[in-house]
Design an enzyme around this catalytic site. Structure first.
Site, short mmCIF file in Angstrom:
data_model
loop_
_atom_site.label_atom_id
_atom_site.label_comp_id
_atom_site.label_asym_id
_atom_site.label_seq_id
_atom_site.Cartn_x
_atom_site.Cartn_y
_atom_site.Cartn_z
N GLY A 81 0.80 -1.22 0.00
CA GLY A 81 0.00 0.00 0.00
C GLY A 81 0.83 1.26 0.00
N ASP A 102 10.15 -7.48 -2.98
CA ASP A 102 8.91 -7.99 -2.38
C ASP A 102 8.73 -9.43 -2.84
OD1 ASP A 102 6.23 -8.41 -1.39
OD2 ASP A 102 6.00 -6.23 -1.37
N LYS A 125 4.12 -8.78 -7.06
CA LYS A 125 3.98 -7.34 -6.90
C LYS A 125 5.10 -6.57 -7.60
CE LYS A 125 1.24 -7.17 -2.65
NZ LYS A 125 1.18 -6.74 -1.23
N ASN A 148 11.93 -12.97 -0.27
CA ASN A 148 11.79 -12.50 1.10
C ASN A 148 13.18 -12.20 1.67
OD1 ASN A 148 11.20 -12.03 3.78
ND2 ASN A 148 10.07 -13.93 4.10
N ASN A 182 5.75 -5.58 8.61
CA ASN A 182 6.04 -6.44 9.76
C ASN A 182 7.39 -6.06 10.36
OD1 ASN A 182 8.23 -8.54 8.67
ND2 ASN A 182 6.73 -8.19 7.04
N CYS A 224 18.59 4.00 15.60
CA CYS A 224 18.20 2.98 14.64
C CYS A 224 16.93 2.30 15.14
CB CYS A 224 19.33 1.96 14.44
SG CYS A 224 19.48 0.74 15.78
N CYS A 227 17.34 0.75 18.56
CA CYS A 227 17.65 1.61 19.71
C CYS A 227 16.45 1.79 20.62
CB CYS A 227 18.13 2.98 19.21
SG CYS A 227 19.82 3.00 18.59
N CYS A 248 -8.00 -9.31 10.08
CA CYS A 248 -6.93 -8.66 9.32
C CYS A 248 -6.85 -7.19 9.71
CB CYS A 248 -7.17 -8.79 7.81
SG CYS A 248 -8.62 -7.91 7.22
N CYS A 301 22.55 0.07 22.63
CA CYS A 301 21.73 -0.60 21.63
C CYS A 301 22.14 -2.06 21.50
CB CYS A 301 21.86 0.11 20.28
SG CYS A 301 20.89 -0.64 18.95
#
Length: 403
Positions: A81, A102, A125, A148, A182, A224, A227, A248, A301
């Protein structure tokens, strides 16, 4: 049987030749867009010039050298999106090269996300995006990867492409954009960019689709993703366990468009060096609220490469030239309670004020009056008083009605 096989092989050869011709047309810019590739941007204001409105930014003093946008390469991870709209905007702006990552396919459920079309359902995609984007602007170079990035076998290749997939092969990309949905993918991008010292921007939309944000990550200079990680990352919770069956996340094309818009705006300001680049910019659709902030890196970190980048940045910081400012001379304050030197001038002279004042009482030494009672004017009209007749208001009203 042999004839059928021969015909099939001949047909396969014809299709391969047709595919090769189609690829050649795309490279030459003679595909579906109806125009050849433009070698140099022009500010000529004609209907046939796709860059005339963009070059107007230079003429109006917003950007000093807009043509430089064709020298930059940007990698976009996640072509959903936000990512697909981001890729479209950068393509229309005339970016030099786009690298798209993707592993997902286009579904009919994606049709509310502004970019993809129903006939592209079932396509990957990145392939669907490349086909559409190339038809919009054949001047842009595209490199697509359908995998992926979080898997072990693909992560190394992902790092190789962002460090060597620039406009000139062997050069790093100028910016990496995270448009994933994600935290696992965000952490993978964060790990790669910290190790390579690669500047990147992260974007996201909330699960209820009414808020979002963008964030600029400069390794060593700003925080980052590790962090100050979200709770789901800090707690090492598997995201898959949080998703309920049949439930969803919501998705509004308006929120996706707003987040993609402010992301690309920040990208343009960063690459073309105009305006103020935001290190963090949020968006709340419920209150139309746009908070901004800067987050310093965390010295503790969890990412060792982030800590390493922080040390290198501290070494570079003193060597960076600082802008010298000429010392300003402070003006002497006339009075501590009146720094602007404002004076109040009376419209009455001292003589007139003395004549109009009443008698001054005798006071001990050091004490003065703040003001004097003015003399009573001799020509003033004396007040007229009426004696109380003792009648009530109702009686007076009754008498007035009889008159």
């Amino acid at each position: 049987m042999a004839e059928s096989v021969e015909r099939l092989l001949q047909r396969v050869e014809e299709l391969e030749q047709e595919l090769a011709r189609e690829r050649s047309r795309r490279i030459a810019g003679d595909g579906h867009c109806g125009r050849t590739r433009i070698q140099k941007m022009s500010d000529e204001v004609v209907d046939s010039n796709p860059y005339s409105r963009l070059m107007a930014l230079k003429r109006m003093g917003v950007v000093s050298d807009y043509e430089k946008i064709r020298t930059y390469a940007v990698a976009i991870v996640g072509v959903g999106g936000v990512g697909s709209v981001t890729a479209e905007m950068l393509t229309r702006c005339g970016i030099g090269k786009l690298l798209l990552f993707d592993y997902d396919k286009v579904e009919l459920a994606n049709m509310n996300r502004l970019f993809f079309q129903p006939y592209q359902a079932g396509m990957s995609k990145v392939q669907a995006a490349e086909h559409t984007l190339r038809s919009i602007n054949p001047d842009v170079l595209f490199e697509v990867h359908n995998y992926n990035i979080t898997t072990v076998e693909h992560f190394e290749h992902f790092m190789n492409r962002i460090s060597n997939g620039g406009l000139e092969e062997g050069q790093p990309v100028d910016l990496v954009l995270s448009c994933v949905d994600n935290f696992e993918a965000r952490m993978a991008i964060n790990t790669a960019c910290n190790e390579l010292g690669q500047t990147w921007m992260e974007s996201g939309v909330s699960e209820n689709a009414v808020s979002g944000h963008i964030q600029l990550m400069v390794p060593g200079e700003s925080a980052c993703f590790a962090c100050a990680p979200p709770l789901v990352v800090a707690s090492n919770i598997d995201e898959k366990t949080l998703k309920r069956e049949g439930v969803c996340a919501a998705s509004l094309p308006t929120t996706m468009g707003v987040v993609a818009g402010i992301l690309v705006q920040n990208v343009l300001k960063f690459l073309l060096k105009f305006g103020t680049v935001s290190f963090y910019l949020g968006y709340n659709a419920m209150q139309d609220f746009f908070p901004t902030m800067f987050m310093k890196p965390n010295p503790q970190c969890d990412d060792k490469n982030c800590r390493k980048q922080q040390e290198e940045y501290k070494k570079r910081a003193p060597a960076q030239p600082t802008q010298e400012t000429a010392p300003q001379e402070e003006e002497e304050v006339v009075h501590e309670d009146n720094e602007w030197g404002i004076e109040l001038v009376s419209e009455v002279s001292e003589e007139e004020l003395k004549n109009s004042s009443g008698p001054v009482p005798t006071l001990p030494e050091g004490i003065t009056v703040a003001y004097t009672v003015p003399k009573k004017r001799e020509d003033s009209v004396s007040e007229v008083t009426v004696e109380d007749s003792g009648e009530s208001l109702e009686d007076l009203m009754a008498r007035m009605k009889k008159m």
